[in-house]
Design an enzyme around this catalytic site. Sequence first.
Site, mmCIF file in Angstrom:
data_model
loop_
_atom_site.group_PDB
_atom_site.id
_atom_site.type_symbol
_atom_site.label_atom_id
_atom_site.label_comp_id
_atom_site.label_asym_id
_atom_site.label_seq_id
_atom_site.Cartn_x
_atom_site.Cartn_y
_atom_site.Cartn_z
ATOM 1 N N HIS A 197 3.850 7.431 3.364
ATOM 2 C CA HIS A 197 4.838 6.348 3.332
ATOM 3 C C HIS A 197 4.491 5.340 2.248
ATOM 4 O O HIS A 197 3.420 5.396 1.638
ATOM 5 C CB HIS A 197 4.943 5.650 4.698
ATOM 6 C CG HIS A 197 3.733 4.860 5.105
ATOM 7 N ND1 HIS A 197 2.717 5.380 5.879
ATOM 8 C CD2 HIS A 197 3.365 3.582 4.849
ATOM 9 C CE1 HIS A 197 1.790 4.455 6.085
ATOM 10 N NE2 HIS A 197 2.151 3.348 5.460
ATOM 11 N N GLU B 138 7.613 1.443 5.084
ATOM 12 C CA GLU B 138 7.082 0.419 5.983
ATOM 13 C C GLU B 138 7.390 -0.949 5.387
ATOM 14 O O GLU B 138 7.223 -1.167 4.187
ATOM 15 C CB GLU B 138 5.561 0.585 6.132
ATOM 16 C CG GLU B 138 4.930 -0.437 7.080
ATOM 17 C CD GLU B 138 3.428 -0.260 7.244
ATOM 18 O OE1 GLU B 138 2.860 0.725 6.693
ATOM 19 O OE2 GLU B 138 2.803 -1.106 7.903
ATOM 20 N N HIS C 4 0.826 -1.214 0.000
ATOM 21 C CA HIS C 4 0.000 0.000 0.000
ATOM 22 C C HIS C 4 0.854 1.256 0.000
ATOM 23 O O HIS C 4 2.053 1.211 0.269
ATOM 24 C CB HIS C 4 -0.971 0.022 1.194
ATOM 25 C CG HIS C 4 -0.309 0.074 2.544
ATOM 26 N ND1 HIS C 4 -0.144 -1.047 3.336
ATOM 27 C CD2 HIS C 4 0.229 1.101 3.254
ATOM 28 C CE1 HIS C 4 0.452 -0.691 4.471
ATOM 29 N NE2 HIS C 4 0.705 0.613 4.446
#
Lengths: 149, 149
Positions: free
Chosen positions: A91, A140, A8
């Site tokens: 992010h 991440e 994502h």
Amino acid sequence: MKLGRMNHIGVATPDIEASIAFYKEVMGAQVVTEPFVLESQKVRVCFVETPQQGGALGTTGGTQIELLQPTEADSAVGKWLEKNPLGGQHHICWEVEDITEAKAWFEAQGKRVLGEPRVGAHGTMIFFVHPKDMGGQLTEIMERPREAH
Amino acid sequence: MKLGRMNHIGVATPDIEASIAFYKEVMGAQVVTEPFVLESQKVRVCFVETPQQGGALGTTGGTQIELLQPTEADSAVGKWLEKNPLGGQHHICWEVEDITEAKAWFEAQGKRVLGEPRVGAHGTMIFFVHPKDMGGQLTEIMERPREAH
């Protein structure tokens, strides 16, 4: 390590309901998950589903948009929004097979891992890597869910 | 309109060769396309391939990273890098079926389309929409390639 799936893009927003309306009404998203509070990150979070390559419009399986609204101003996303009040890309998240191996890998490359692995929004273990070590992107790293989310 | 595939995340870099090395050596990318100059955007550009859901590590078909290095300081990406010297996430790109219909759609929603459609890095027509109208994200809209890129 081999590059995993881009799970994502984390997108910060000052108003998650307005962002959901934007993705549905302007961008034409067909599936948006119900927002919930992720206490460890001090955010309300939901996912906008997108089609993968070859998938029909409105289907799922592609890289998601993770909408993030801080529940407290004094939080990582809250402070980011202070500098970027409209919101925007916060992010990027990549899947890995094994979170412990991934942490050791990034540390061995001299990358600053931010804290210990913890449970993320998809229910698997995650950690973040410092943007200054990652070409300017807060990154991440997320253990791949064993079933479709 | 129904939401299309997330084609790529545009990532600006002051040094595309260093970024390619980062994606290969640190992130484990297996396939990175050869950089070329896209004159209309005043950038050198290449794509980092990523696996799609269910795809093996190192395969293609997922949302790409589009690396962008300005060929001139006096360009959109050059000016962006002045403010973000490390580089980072610059834009997000969504596929649509028909670029003319998409332009009319966004304009009807009161979104500022930046210039006329032009040929993008995948060889299909693209335009950008103003980040202030798109939740803080500079957004590229791209006609879907008719064959796998």
